[in-house]
Enzyme design. Structure first.
Site, PDB file in Angstrom:
ATOM      1  CE  LYS A  13       9.865   0.585 -20.219  1.00 30.44           C
ATOM      2  NZ  LYS A  13       9.455   1.280 -21.798  1.00 30.44           N
ATOM      3  NE  ARG A  89      10.744  -5.492 -23.980  1.00 27.35           N
ATOM      4  CZ  ARG A  89      11.672  -4.235 -23.886  1.00 27.35           C
ATOM      5  NH1 ARG A  89      12.659  -4.330 -23.054  1.00 27.35           N
ATOM      6  NH2 ARG A  89      11.478  -3.240 -24.963  1.00 27.35           N
ATOM      7  NE  ARG A 128      14.228   5.929 -27.952  1.00 28.17           N
ATOM      8  CZ  ARG A 128      13.613   4.926 -27.213  1.00 28.17           C
ATOM      9  NH1 ARG A 128      13.717   5.013 -26.027  1.00 28.17           N
ATOM     10  NH2 ARG A 128      13.481   3.676 -28.110  1.00 28.17           N
ATOM     11  NE  ARG A 161      16.658   2.066 -29.370  1.00 29.27           N
ATOM     12  CZ  ARG A 161      15.796   1.951 -28.157  1.00 29.27           C
ATOM     13  NH1 ARG A 161      15.784   2.222 -27.063  1.00 29.27           N
ATOM     14  NH2 ARG A 161      15.113   0.606 -28.324  1.00 29.27           N
ATOM     15  NE  ARG A 172      10.891  -0.661 -30.001  1.00 30.66           N
ATOM     16  CZ  ARG A 172      11.477   0.430 -30.034  1.00 30.66           C
ATOM     17  NH1 ARG A 172      11.855   1.318 -31.038  1.00 30.66           N
ATOM     18  NH2 ARG A 172      11.977   0.825 -28.861  1.00 30.66           N
TER      19      ARG A 172
HETATM   20  P1  ADP Z   1      11.772   4.168 -22.628  1.00 27.42           P
HETATM   21  O1  ADP Z   1      12.962   3.898 -22.087  1.00 27.42           O
HETATM   22  O2  ADP Z   1      10.473   3.771 -21.915  1.00 27.42           O
HETATM   23  O3  ADP Z   1      11.586   3.438 -24.000  1.00 27.42           O
HETATM   24  P2  ADP Z   1      12.786   6.811 -22.964  1.00 27.42           P
HETATM   25  O4  ADP Z   1      13.141   7.217 -21.629  1.00 27.42           O
HETATM   26  O5  ADP Z   1      13.747   6.240 -23.936  1.00 27.42           O
HETATM   27  O6  ADP Z   1      11.490   5.692 -23.145  1.00 27.42           O
HETATM   28  O7  ADP Z   1      11.980   8.004 -23.573  1.00 27.42           O
HETATM   29  C1  ADP Z   1      11.464   8.006 -25.119  1.00 27.42           C
HETATM   30  C2  ADP Z   1      11.643   9.568 -25.675  1.00 27.42           C
HETATM   31  O8  ADP Z   1      10.609  10.465 -24.863  1.00 27.42           O
HETATM   32  C3  ADP Z   1      13.108   9.965 -25.366  1.00 27.42           C
HETATM   33  O9  ADP Z   1      13.287  10.830 -26.436  1.00 27.42           O
HETATM   34  C4  ADP Z   1      12.680  10.850 -24.264  1.00 27.42           C
HETATM   35  O10 ADP Z   1      13.771  12.150 -24.187  1.00 27.42           O
HETATM   36  C5  ADP Z   1      11.291  11.406 -24.298  1.00 27.42           C
HETATM   37  N1  ADP Z   1      10.504  11.592 -23.095  1.00 27.42           N
HETATM   38  C6  ADP Z   1      10.776  10.585 -21.841  1.00 27.42           C
HETATM   39  N2  ADP Z   1       9.864  11.075 -20.844  1.00 27.42           N
HETATM   40  C7  ADP Z   1       9.377  12.138 -21.409  1.00 27.42           C
HETATM   41  C8  ADP Z   1       8.101  13.064 -20.808  1.00 27.42           C
HETATM   42  N3  ADP Z   1       7.677  12.867 -19.425  1.00 27.42           N
HETATM   43  N4  ADP Z   1       7.705  13.971 -21.669  1.00 27.42           N
HETATM   44  C9  ADP Z   1       8.172  14.084 -22.880  1.00 27.42           C
HETATM   45  N5  ADP Z   1       9.181  13.396 -23.541  1.00 27.42           N
HETATM   46  C10 ADP Z   1       9.669  12.464 -22.898  1.00 27.42           C
HETATM   47  P1  AMP Z   2      14.229  -1.494 -25.338  1.00 31.17           P
HETATM   48  O1  AMP Z   2      15.359  -0.760 -25.328  1.00 31.17           O
HETATM   49  O2  AMP Z   2      13.759  -1.732 -24.060  1.00 31.17           O
HETATM   50  O3  AMP Z   2      13.209  -0.536 -26.119  1.00 31.17           O
HETATM   51  O4  AMP Z   2      14.692  -2.876 -26.066  1.00 31.17           O
HETATM   52  C1  AMP Z   2      14.968  -2.772 -27.273  1.00 31.17           C
HETATM   53  C2  AMP Z   2      15.055  -4.158 -28.027  1.00 31.17           C
HETATM   54  O5  AMP Z   2      15.615  -5.123 -27.126  1.00 31.17           O
HETATM   55  C3  AMP Z   2      13.570  -4.919 -27.705  1.00 31.17           C
HETATM   56  O6  AMP Z   2      12.788  -4.228 -28.812  1.00 31.17           O
HETATM   57  C4  AMP Z   2      13.598  -6.150 -27.924  1.00 31.17           C
HETATM   58  O7  AMP Z   2      14.147  -6.584 -29.141  1.00 31.17           O
HETATM   59  C5  AMP Z   2      14.982  -6.274 -27.226  1.00 31.17           C
HETATM   60  N1  AMP Z   2      14.869  -6.620 -25.612  1.00 31.17           N
HETATM   61  C6  AMP Z   2      14.923  -5.764 -24.512  1.00 31.17           C
HETATM   62  N2  AMP Z   2      14.695  -6.383 -23.438  1.00 31.17           N
HETATM   63  C7  AMP Z   2      14.121  -7.656 -23.783  1.00 31.17           C
HETATM   64  C8  AMP Z   2      13.432  -8.615 -22.887  1.00 31.17           C
HETATM   65  N3  AMP Z   2      13.228  -8.469 -21.740  1.00 31.17           N
HETATM   66  N4  AMP Z   2      13.017  -9.697 -23.748  1.00 31.17           N
HETATM   67  C9  AMP Z   2      13.308  -9.876 -25.175  1.00 31.17           C
HETATM   68  N5  AMP Z   2      13.783  -8.826 -25.688  1.00 31.17           N
HETATM   69  C10 AMP Z   2      14.160  -7.747 -25.022  1.00 31.17           C
END
Ligand code: ADP
Ligand code: AMP
Length: 217
Positions: A13, A89, A128, A161, A172
């Site tokens: 996303k 969420r 990641r 992270r 998660r």
């Molecule tokens: P989210 O925001 O949903 O948590 P991220 O955008 O951070 O996910 O993506 C998670 C990981 O997957 C990152 O390391 C990113 O570079 C990789 N990634 C994102 N989209 C794709 C894709 N379509 N194919 C392969 N790897 C991807």
């Molecule tokens: P994300 O970067 O979206 O994976 O979020 C990282 C962490 O932030 C999550 O695992 C939650 O602990 C917290 N978080 C992010 N967005 C929300 C939300 N809308 N409600 C509650 N916790 C959140």
């Protein structure tokens, strides 16, 4: 335009939201980034949020709702709408967002749902890496930086992270299925969901994300 990107952690996303924000000039509101900034600055919100984030649990609704509703009141979002990543969420967050928008005679235009299997999310999370300085997202295999361990954008160091471990990811994903996945039905009932196949390569997902966000799908 008021759009939400919905899907499990590591579905891609954030990667797509960044590009859609640039291409369509929609203000981007990423809850996780706002919370991580608060954690880094060690302010009261950050200290409270960190306890939940490091375990992979959701930060309490009232805290997140306050932060996001304040952010959506800012001028850019009032003028141009917003692209939400990571909020709502929970059902409480979704209902509050609808209520707040309804007060202004507004509503969410679209929910773009990132459809992906858990095992692919787990694979993505393990590779990641994020820039410690600007937060840019990379993947060791799927989206490596040009120079190993260095951000292409700002030359910052790439780190993992604190919640991108296999153990925290299990929590998660469980939290996602229990608390967030039911929002799909909530928004389907409003007829605003567009589904995309998030298992495709980044460029393919981007094409679908742009199409579905703009309604040209
Ligand atoms: P989210 O925001 O949903 O948590 P991220 O955008 O951070 O996910 O993506 C998670 C990981 O997957 C990152 O390391 C990113 O570079 C990789 N990634 C994102 N989209 C794709 C894709 N379509 N194919 C392969 N790897 C991807
Ligand atoms: P994300 O970067 O979206 O994976 O979020 C990282 C962490 O932030 C999550 O695992 C939650 O602990 C917290 N978080 C992010 N967005 C929300 C939300 N809308 N409600 C509650 N916790 C959140």
């Amino acid at each position: 335009m008021r759009v939400l990107f919905l899907g499990p952690p590591a579905a891609g996303k954030g990667t797509q939201a960044e590009k859609v924000h640039e291409q369509l000039d929609i203000p981007l509101v990423v809850t996780g980034d706002i919370l991580r900034k608060a954690v880094k600055s060690k302010n009261a919100v950050g200290i409270e949020a960190e306890e939940y984030m490091k375990k992979g649990e959701l930060v309490p609704d009232q805290l997140v709702i306050k932060i996001i509703t304040n952010r959506l009141e800012e001028e850019d979002c009032r003028q141009k709408g917003f692209l939400l990543d990571g909020f709502p969420r929970t059902s409480e967050q979704a209902k509050t967002l609808d209520r707040e928008l309804a007060k202004k005679n507004l509503s969410l235009d679209k929910v773009v749902y990132f459809s992906i299997r858990d095992e692919i999310c787990i694979e993505r999370i393990s590779g990641r890496r994020n820039c410690r300085q600007c937060g840019a997202v990379y993947h060791l295999k799927n989206k490596p930086p040009k120079i190993e361990n260095k951000c292409d954008r700002c030359s910052g160091v790439l780190v993992q992270r604190m919640d991108d471990t296999a153990e925290v990811m299990t929590t998660r994903l469980k939290t996602y299925h229990e608390k967030t996945a039911p929002l799909l039905t909530y928004y389907q009932q409003k007829n605003i969901v567009e589904e995309i196949n998030a298992e495709q390569p980044i460029e393919e997902v981007l094409r679908e994300a742009i199409e579905k966000t703009t309604g040209n799908g």
